[in-house]
Structure formats: structure tokens, C-alpha cells
Write a protein that holds these residues in place. Structure first.
Motif, PDB file in Angstrom:
ATOM      1  N   GLN B  56      25.675  41.654  41.557  1.00 29.13           N
ATOM      2  CA  GLN B  56      25.047  42.745  42.313  1.00 29.13           C
ATOM      3  C   GLN B  56      25.536  44.112  41.866  1.00 29.13           C
ATOM      4  O   GLN B  56      24.815  45.105  41.933  1.00 29.13           O
ATOM      5  N   GLN B  57      26.781  44.148  41.449  1.00 20.25           N
ATOM      6  CA  GLN B  57      27.365  45.435  41.071  1.00 20.25           C
ATOM      7  C   GLN B  57      27.461  45.562  39.557  1.00 20.25           C
ATOM      8  O   GLN B  57      27.617  44.571  38.832  1.00 20.25           O
ATOM      9  N   ASN B  58      27.395  46.783  39.095  1.00 20.85           N
ATOM     10  CA  ASN B  58      27.569  47.040  37.670  1.00 20.85           C
ATOM     11  C   ASN B  58      29.006  46.758  37.260  1.00 20.85           C
ATOM     12  O   ASN B  58      29.947  47.102  37.971  1.00 20.85           O
ATOM     13  N   ALA B  59      29.149  46.117  36.098  1.00 20.92           N
ATOM     14  CA  ALA B  59      30.477  45.783  35.608  1.00 20.92           C
ATOM     15  C   ALA B  59      31.197  47.036  35.101  1.00 20.92           C
ATOM     16  O   ALA B  59      30.567  47.953  34.551  1.00 20.92           O
ATOM     17  N   THR B  60      32.492  47.065  35.317  1.00 16.86           N
ATOM     18  CA  THR B  60      33.316  48.149  34.781  1.00 16.86           C
ATOM     19  C   THR B  60      34.601  47.545  34.217  1.00 16.86           C
ATOM     20  O   THR B  60      35.149  46.591  34.765  1.00 16.86           O
ATOM     21  N   GLU B  61      35.065  48.125  33.104  1.00 17.35           N
ATOM     22  CA  GLU B  61      36.317  47.710  32.482  1.00 17.35           C
ATOM     23  C   GLU B  61      36.958  48.959  31.891  1.00 17.35           C
ATOM     24  O   GLU B  61      36.649  49.384  30.795  1.00 17.35           O
ATOM     25  N   ARG B  63      37.435  52.366  30.664  1.00 17.95           N
ATOM     26  CA  ARG B  63      36.512  53.450  30.316  1.00 17.95           C
ATOM     27  C   ARG B  63      35.099  52.957  30.052  1.00 17.95           C
ATOM     28  O   ARG B  63      34.198  53.763  29.778  1.00 17.95           O
ATOM     29  N   TYR B  64      34.899  51.648  30.108  1.00 13.05           N
ATOM     30  CA  TYR B  64      33.578  51.073  29.847  1.00 13.05           C
ATOM     31  C   TYR B  64      32.900  50.685  31.153  1.00 13.05           C
ATOM     32  O   TYR B  64      33.510  50.087  32.023  1.00 13.05           O
ATOM     33  N   SER B  65      31.647  51.029  31.261  1.00 14.22           N
ATOM     34  CA  SER B  65      30.854  50.563  32.393  1.00 14.22           C
ATOM     35  C   SER B  65      29.476  50.174  31.882  1.00 14.22           C
ATOM     36  O   SER B  65      29.008  50.684  30.865  1.00 14.22           O
ATOM     37  N   LEU B  66      28.875  49.256  32.579  1.00 13.63           N
ATOM     38  CA  LEU B  66      27.571  48.755  32.168  1.00 13.63           C
ATOM     39  C   LEU B  66      26.552  49.172  33.215  1.00 13.63           C
ATOM     40  O   LEU B  66      26.697  48.827  34.389  1.00 13.63           O
ATOM     41  N   ASN B  67      25.552  49.902  32.799  1.00 12.25           N
ATOM     42  CA  ASN B  67      24.477  50.333  33.688  1.00 12.25           C
ATOM     43  C   ASN B  67      23.381  49.280  33.628  1.00 12.25           C
ATOM     44  O   ASN B  67      22.512  49.300  32.760  1.00 12.25           O
ATOM     45  N   PHE B  68      23.442  48.341  34.572  1.00 14.72           N
ATOM     46  CA  PHE B  68      22.552  47.185  34.580  1.00 14.72           C
ATOM     47  C   PHE B  68      21.358  47.459  35.483  1.00 14.72           C
ATOM     48  O   PHE B  68      21.517  47.664  36.686  1.00 14.72           O
ATOM     49  N   GLN B  69      20.176  47.480  34.875  1.00 10.20           N
ATOM     50  CA  GLN B  69      18.941  47.653  35.628  1.00 10.20           C
ATOM     51  C   GLN B  69      18.067  46.442  35.346  1.00 10.20           C
ATOM     52  O   GLN B  69      17.317  46.410  34.360  1.00 10.20           O
ATOM     53  N   LYS B  70      18.185  45.473  36.231  1.00 12.55           N
ATOM     54  CA  LYS B  70      17.565  44.168  35.993  1.00 12.55           C
ATOM     55  C   LYS B  70      16.055  44.255  35.895  1.00 12.55           C
ATOM     56  O   LYS B  70      15.428  43.603  35.059  1.00 12.55           O
TER      57      LYS B  70
END
Lengths: 115, 113
Positions: B56-61, B63-70
Motif C-alpha cells: 500500500q505504501q511506497n517503498a523507501t530505502e 535516499r531512495y524512494s519508489l513512486n509507485f502508481q499502480k
């Protein structure tokens, strides 16, 4: 973390000879390993999926008689490029799938140059 | 069949700025995973971040984040506070039930000091 090694890291061979590349999972057991090939400035292309104790599954267009894969143990898979030709020169990368997981752990790659 | 599209062959970003690397995908599998890998000139593939299709939430690691728009089938990578060491090739990949990873063509990121 999970570590995958490859040997050799680079190899130069003459046309017509065979080359064996080893892929080892150092601190985990890998029931499934994958072999990729990457030409310069291109993406990784899956060549084959290797399952321990069974025959490898090759992707379309990959000659199974030319690229022999052996996954004899849970920590070792080998790729043998038989009768290598200059067009086989490429970067070969293996990866290993830890049991029950989805993340593939990649080896450092082997650069093959066929002269 | 799975397909990954990275439309940016090359990107430049000023050091300390943020940058977004685009990735769109197509798959018929209801369950899948999306990965981003970094490949420096040495050739090794470095795992950066993972997003599951049901997350449900966008992954973050870091300085990296993933903008997930399904709904749009996009999984863009955002790198914040770019560093010179971030200069590399970046590959987006999709993982399906067949346990195979399909890679995009990659984006070469250059961080300018």
C-alpha cells in the motif's frame, strides 16, 4: 547479507575453445540460479534458469547445446560456453534466489572476450 | 509476458539535488514485484529498492524512494540529495510468479559536481 561470487572475473579465450564460469552462493543455499548476458551498453538478458538437480530452462533463442548449465549443488552453478566465437564476447552475470524469497542476489559478473 | 520501459537513456543531475528516473511496466500477472538496481562501471548489480504489487505504501530505502502508481503502471525511482557516487546505470526490473526478472534498457545517471 547474501553473497554470490563468480569465477573467473574475466577471461580471454581463443575462438573454438570452451570456457567454464562458476557461480557460487557463499552464505546461503540457492535452489534456483539465473544466468544473464549483457552486451555493451545494453540491458541484462536472461539466458537460462538453473534449478538444483534438474535441467536448466533456457530462454527462447539461447542454444542449450552451446551454453551448458550445471547446477549440481545448492551453492554452485556453472555455465560452459562451448566452441566460443567472438560474438559470444559479453558480460555474463549470475544471480541466486534464496529459498522462499523473491530477491535475486547477483554475482559480480564475468567478462568474456573471445579472440 | 512482462515488459519494462525506461524512456530516459541518460539523465544529468546537480550534486545534492533530487532526480527521478522513470519506469513503466506491463504485466498480466496480478502479483508481481518491481526492483531497481544500480550498475556502476565495475559491472556489479547493486540492489536498491523493492516494491510489491500489493504494497500500500511506497517503498523507501535511505535516499531512495519508489513512486509507485499502480493504475498508471509506473514505478519511478527518486534519488534525493544526489552524490557523485550515484553516477551509474540504473535498471528497473519486474519480477513475476515465474521467478524471472525482466530488465528495462536502463538509464545512465551522471551527477555533476
Amino acid at each position: 547479507g547474501a553473497v554470490v561470487s563468480q569465477h573467473p572475473s574475466w577471461v580471454i579465450c581463443k575462438s573454438g575453445t570452451s570456457v567454464k564460469i562458476e557461480c557460487r552462493s557463499l552464505d546461503f543455499q540457492a535452489t534456483t540460479m539465473f544466468w544473464y548476458r549483457q552486451f555493451p551498453k545494453q540491458s541484462l538478458m536472461l539466458m537460462a534458469t538453473s534449478n538444483e538437480g534438474s535441467k536448466a530452462t533456457y530462454e527462447q533463442g539461447v542454444e542449450k547445446d552451446k551454453f551448458l548449465i550445471n547446477h549440481a549443488s545448492l551453492t554452485l552453478s556453472t555455465l560452459t560456453v562451448t566452441s566460443a566465437h567472438p560474438e559470444d564476447s559479453s558480460f555474463y552475470i549470475c544471480s541466486a534466489l534464496a529459498g522462499g524469497g523473491y530477491e535475486q542476489y547477483f554475482g559480480p559478473g564475468t567478462r568474456l572476450t573471445v579472440t | 509476458a512482462q515488459k519494462i520501459t525506461q524512456t530516459q537513456p541518460g539523465m544529468f543531475v546537480q550534486e545534492k539535488e533530487a532526480v527521478t528516473l522513470d519506469c513503466t511496466y506491463d504485466t498480466s500477472d496480478p502479483s508481481y514485484g518491481l526492483f531497481w538496481y544500480k550498475q556502476p562501471s565495475s559491472g556489479e548489480m547493486i540492489f536498491l529498492i523493492y516494491q510489491g504489487s500489493y504494497d500500500q505504501q511506497n517503498a523507501t530505502e535511505g535516499r531512495y524512494s519508489l513512486n509507485f502508481q499502480k493504475a498508471r503502471k509506473s514505478a519511478n525511482l527518486v534519488i534525493s540529495a544526489s552524490q557523485l557516487g550515484d553516477s551509474a546505470m540504473y535498471f528497473c526490473a519486474i519480477f513475476s510468479g515465474a521467478n524471472n526478472l525482466f530488465f528495462g534498457t536502463g538509464t545512465r545517471l551522471t551527477v555533476i559536481p
